[in-house]
Scaffold this motif. Structure first.
Motif: not given
Length: 42
Positions: A15-30
């Protein structure tokens, strides 16, 4: 603290890894969006 809340130690690793991955993906897209805007305005 209510009984529904969990501490970070009790949270599953996936769950922690999933949340971190989502933040990383969003930041790369931005970042790519800002880069594209910069190219567009040049």
């Amino acid at each position: 603290m209510s009984s529904l809340e969990r501490s970070l130690e009790e949270t599953p690793t996936w769950a922690v890894a999933s949340v971190c991955a989502v933040f990383i993906i969003i930041s790369v897209l931005i970042e790519r969006g800002i880069h594209s805007l910069g190219k567009f305005f040049q």
